[in-house]
Design an enzyme around this catalytic site. Sequence first.
Site: not given
Ligand code: FPP
Length: 178
Positions: A8, A56
């Site tokens: 995240d 999510n």
């Molecule tokens: C949640 O935090 C993160 C996600 C919903 C996505 C994470 C997915 C990836 C890094 C994609 C790559 C993965 C693979 C396996 C190819 P956020 O970044 O939305 O959190 P924030 O809003 O708290 O910054």
Amino acid sequence: QHIGIIMDGNGRWATGKGLIRTSGHKAGANTVKNILNTCIKLNIPVLTVYAFSTENWKRPVSEVNFLMNLFSSFLAAQIDELCENNVRIKFIGRIDELPNNLVKEFHRAEDITKNNTGVKFNVAINYGGRDEIITAVKNIAQQVKDGSLLVENVDDKVFEDNLYTRNLPPVDLMIRTS
Ligand code: FPP
């Protein structure tokens, strides 16, 4: 033996740099590649990345769609390298509830890499910690109902055998990137 990473902070990382949130997810996917390569070099037996939680889905549709496309393009771009590196990939979570084309691509990748003996790479998508426990409890309850398991025999091992991570060492280092 087993490293878990909750990916995240991508959105915050991107907006902090004046970029759109989705470019944070793109950068996150590149980081996954680097981490996997490092695990291969260091002989870490198991890597589990938590990429998309059951919560999510509440994100804007455009962000959810972007992520589904990212999982698909990541896989297409990486599958040959996963094979060359002897990596076995597995998707965990409520995979069958994802878009059909993605489910097919995931199963195909699992099938292609199933005999690889190197790093076990688990990608958790549509995953929830409580959801995993509820799924395990339901499976166990069903076995008791069927008569194939006695209530008094339900123990640590039975519980473990009903988790997505059955047959894997427990996570002993959990990193939450944000
Ligand atoms: C949640 O935090 C993160 C996600 C919903 C996505 C994470 C997915 C990836 C890094 C994609 C790559 C993965 C693979 C396996 C190819 P956020 O970044 O939305 O959190 P924030 O809003 O708290 O910054």
